[in-house]
Every structure is written in C-alpha cells, then in structure tokens.
Design a protein around this motif. Sequence first.
Motif, PDB file in Angstrom:
ATOM      1  N   ARG A   1       0.803  -1.222   0.000  1.00 66.05           N
ATOM      2  CA  ARG A   1       0.000   0.000   0.000  1.00 66.05           C
ATOM      3  C   ARG A   1       0.836   1.272   0.000  1.00 66.05           C
ATOM      4  NH1 ARG A   1      -4.685  -1.455   4.410  1.00 66.05           N
ATOM      5  NH2 ARG A   1      -5.817  -2.916   3.089  1.00 66.05           N
ATOM      6  N   SER A   2       2.073   1.168   0.431  1.00 69.96           N
ATOM      7  CA  SER A   2       2.908   2.348   0.613  1.00 69.96           C
ATOM      8  C   SER A   2       3.420   2.889  -0.717  1.00 69.96           C
ATOM      9  CB  SER A   2       4.093   2.007   1.517  1.00 69.96           C
ATOM     10  OG  SER A   2       4.925   3.126   1.661  1.00 69.96           O
ATOM     11  N   ARG A   3       3.575   4.201  -0.774  1.00 65.10           N
ATOM     12  CA  ARG A   3       4.181   4.852  -1.941  1.00 65.10           C
ATOM     13  C   ARG A   3       5.702   4.860  -1.842  1.00 65.10           C
ATOM     14  NH1 ARG A   3       0.563  10.195  -3.137  1.00 65.10           N
ATOM     15  NH2 ARG A   3      -0.832   9.146  -4.588  1.00 65.10           N
ATOM     16  N   ARG A   4       6.210   4.644  -0.656  1.00 65.73           N
ATOM     17  CA  ARG A   4       7.660   4.639  -0.455  1.00 65.73           C
ATOM     18  C   ARG A   4       8.262   3.361  -1.029  1.00 65.73           C
ATOM     19  NH1 ARG A   4       7.904   5.039   5.734  1.00 65.73           N
ATOM     20  NH2 ARG A   4       9.581   3.614   5.253  1.00 65.73           N
ATOM     21  N   TYR A   5       9.564   3.403  -1.268  1.00 64.38           N
ATOM     22  CA  TYR A   5      10.267   2.230  -1.771  1.00 64.38           C
ATOM     23  C   TYR A   5      11.207   1.632  -0.725  1.00 64.38           C
ATOM     24  CZ  TYR A   5       8.522   3.368  -6.379  1.00 64.38           C
ATOM     25  OH  TYR A   5       7.686   3.621  -7.443  1.00 64.38           O
ATOM     26  N   VAL A   6      11.633   2.444   0.232  1.00 65.34           N
ATOM     27  CA  VAL A   6      12.578   1.991   1.250  1.00 65.34           C
ATOM     28  C   VAL A   6      11.871   1.932   2.597  1.00 65.34           C
ATOM     29  CG1 VAL A   6      14.745   2.506   2.432  1.00 65.34           C
ATOM     30  CG2 VAL A   6      14.527   2.960  -0.001  1.00 65.34           C
ATOM     31  N   PHE A   7      12.131   0.849   3.334  1.00 61.96           N
ATOM     32  CA  PHE A   7      11.507   0.643   4.637  1.00 61.96           C
ATOM     33  C   PHE A   7      12.568   0.282   5.666  1.00 61.96           C
ATOM     34  CE2 PHE A   7       8.473  -0.466   1.395  1.00 61.96           C
ATOM     35  CZ  PHE A   7       7.349   0.243   1.787  1.00 61.96           C
ATOM     36  N   GLU A   8      12.308   0.710   6.888  1.00 65.31           N
ATOM     37  CA  GLU A   8      13.146   0.330   8.018  1.00 65.31           C
ATOM     38  C   GLU A   8      12.381  -0.684   8.846  1.00 65.31           C
ATOM     39  OE1 GLU A   8      15.780   3.757   9.668  1.00 65.31           O
ATOM     40  OE2 GLU A   8      13.751   4.544   9.344  1.00 65.31           O
ATOM     41  N   ARG A   9      13.103  -1.456   9.606  1.00 64.05           N
ATOM     42  CA  ARG A   9      12.468  -2.449  10.461  1.00 64.05           C
ATOM     43  C   ARG A   9      11.509  -1.788  11.449  1.00 64.05           C
ATOM     44  NH1 ARG A   9      15.485  -7.504  12.683  1.00 64.05           N
ATOM     45  NH2 ARG A   9      13.844  -8.443  13.910  1.00 64.05           N
ATOM     46  N   LYS A  10      11.872  -0.599  11.898  1.00 66.15           N
ATOM     47  CA  LYS A  10      11.048   0.088  12.892  1.00 66.15           C
ATOM     48  C   LYS A  10       9.722   0.577  12.319  1.00 66.15           C
ATOM     49  CE  LYS A  10      13.110   4.660  12.449  1.00 66.15           C
ATOM     50  NZ  LYS A  10      13.876   5.686  13.115  1.00 66.15           N
ATOM     51  N   ASP A  11       9.553   0.584  10.995  1.00 66.38           N
ATOM     52  CA  ASP A  11       8.286   0.970  10.383  1.00 66.38           C
ATOM     53  C   ASP A  11       7.158   0.002  10.724  1.00 66.38           C
ATOM     54  OD1 ASP A  11       9.460   3.173   9.165  1.00 66.38           O
ATOM     55  OD2 ASP A  11       9.874   2.105   7.291  1.00 66.38           O
ATOM     56  N   PHE A  12       7.508  -1.195  11.160  1.00 67.98           N
ATOM     57  CA  PHE A  12       6.523  -2.242  11.439  1.00 67.98           C
ATOM     58  C   PHE A  12       6.433  -2.573  12.920  1.00 67.98           C
ATOM     59  CE2 PHE A  12       8.773  -3.017   7.399  1.00 67.98           C
ATOM     60  CZ  PHE A  12       7.744  -2.707   6.520  1.00 67.98           C
ATOM     61  N   ASP A  13       6.885  -1.673  13.790  1.00 72.57           N
ATOM     62  CA  ASP A  13       6.942  -1.942  15.230  1.00 72.57           C
ATOM     63  C   ASP A  13       5.601  -2.316  15.848  1.00 72.57           C
ATOM     64  OD1 ASP A  13       9.646  -1.728  15.559  1.00 72.57           O
ATOM     65  OD2 ASP A  13       9.603   0.310  16.365  1.00 72.57           O
TER      66      ASP A  13
ATOM     67  N   LEU B   1      17.352  -2.130   6.705  1.00 70.57           N
ATOM     68  CA  LEU B   1      16.813  -1.407   5.550  1.00 70.57           C
ATOM     69  C   LEU B   1      16.408  -2.381   4.451  1.00 70.57           C
ATOM     70  CD1 LEU B   1      19.348   1.532   5.311  1.00 70.57           C
ATOM     71  CD2 LEU B   1      16.951   1.699   5.933  1.00 70.57           C
ATOM     72  N   TYR B   2      15.203  -2.183   3.929  1.00 76.73           N
ATOM     73  CA  TYR B   2      14.656  -3.060   2.898  1.00 76.73           C
ATOM     74  C   TYR B   2      14.018  -2.218   1.808  1.00 76.73           C
ATOM     75  CZ  TYR B   2      15.145  -6.526   6.585  1.00 76.73           C
ATOM     76  OH  TYR B   2      15.653  -7.336   7.561  1.00 76.73           O
ATOM     77  N   THR B   3      13.903  -2.780   0.605  1.00 78.77           N
ATOM     78  CA  THR B   3      13.218  -2.116  -0.486  1.00 78.77           C
ATOM     79  C   THR B   3      12.266  -3.084  -1.172  1.00 78.77           C
ATOM     80  OG1 THR B   3      13.477  -0.746  -2.457  1.00 78.77           O
ATOM     81  CG2 THR B   3      14.974  -2.598  -2.241  1.00 78.77           C
ATOM     82  N   LYS B   4      11.231  -2.513  -1.796  1.00 71.11           N
ATOM     83  CA  LYS B   4      10.289  -3.328  -2.556  1.00 71.11           C
ATOM     84  C   LYS B   4      11.033  -3.993  -3.707  1.00 71.11           C
ATOM     85  CE  LYS B   4       6.243  -0.351  -1.987  1.00 71.11           C
ATOM     86  NZ  LYS B   4       5.238   0.428  -2.724  1.00 71.11           N
ATOM     87  N   ALA B   5      10.583  -5.192  -4.069  1.00 63.84           N
ATOM     88  CA  ALA B   5      11.247  -5.924  -5.141  1.00 63.84           C
ATOM     89  C   ALA B   5      10.223  -6.577  -6.050  1.00 63.84           C
ATOM     90  CB  ALA B   5      12.176  -6.984  -4.558  1.00 63.84           C
ATOM     91  N   ARG B   6      10.690  -6.914  -7.234  1.00 65.52           N
ATOM     92  CA  ARG B   6       9.923  -7.737  -8.163  1.00 65.52           C
ATOM     93  C   ARG B   6      10.907  -8.670  -8.847  1.00 65.52           C
ATOM     94  NH1 ARG B   6      10.383  -5.561 -13.552  1.00 65.52           N
ATOM     95  NH2 ARG B   6      11.278  -3.478 -13.473  1.00 65.52           N
ATOM     96  N   ILE B   7      10.404  -9.727  -9.422  1.00 66.85           N
ATOM     97  CA  ILE B   7      11.274 -10.706 -10.062  1.00 66.85           C
ATOM     98  C   ILE B   7      11.627 -10.229 -11.467  1.00 66.85           C
ATOM     99  CG2 ILE B   7      11.474 -13.116 -10.815  1.00 66.85           C
ATOM    100  CD1 ILE B   7      11.394 -12.744  -7.776  1.00 66.85           C
TER     101      ILE B   7
END
Length: 134
Positions: free
Chosen positions: A13-25, A53-59
Amino acid sequence: MTAVDRVFQKIKRSRRYVFERKDFDGFASYDQIGRALRQLVKQGELIKLGYGLYTKARINSLTGRPMPTNPGGSDALMREILKMKGVDFEMDSLSLQSLSGESTQIPSSVQYSWNPKQFNRKLAVGNRVLNSPS
C-alpha cells in the motif's frame, strides 16, 4: 492476520520504496517482524539493502532474481535512504549537471559524499555498493 500478511500489506500500500524495520513496530514483536521480513526477502517481495533497511522488489523476467521496483534505479534508492536518515549529502558535479539538464552526458554511477559521523553504514543494491566516505 499473520505478521507476514500485515507487513506485506503495508509494503504494497505504501508509496515509499525503502523501509526500516522500525516501520513495522506496532504489528508484532521484534522477533516476529524479523522473521516476517526474512520470509518476504526469501519470497522475492523485498530486498535487504543493509542493516534494518529493505526495499520493494519484483522478479526480473530475464534473470529470475529479485530486483528493486524503484523506477529511478539504485541511485534513487541511495538518495531516498540518505534523505530518510536525515543525512546531508552531496553528489559529484557531473551527476548534478546531468540531473539538472545542463549536460547530456550521463555518468556511469553517481558519487555521493557526506559526513560519516551522520551515517556510517554499508548499503548494497545488487552490484552497487555505497560505503561511507573516508
């Protein structure tokens, strides 16, 4: 709904591409979030860039391996990470000229410089590695 489902739903759902672990606390315990993120990396929905740090991915249709979904590529991901962390950074002059339209030459890779006291991590997106400047 499991922790993996909740994390995956927020990422999609997010428009961002980069996520931190703390985003899901608020979703689950620290360990459950870690397991959920590892599972999503294994499924190819995320790519781990560095510590937390994580980013959205596709194959990738050619290689069958996960690749970042950011349309700006790895350089756009690096800029997003540095901005998200609040790091004051500078790009080399050739890259700045290319991005502003003053030059038609496109650099092979963008070089960044910043104060290593603000951000001192190693980030990797595929073959592109961003280290803190010395």
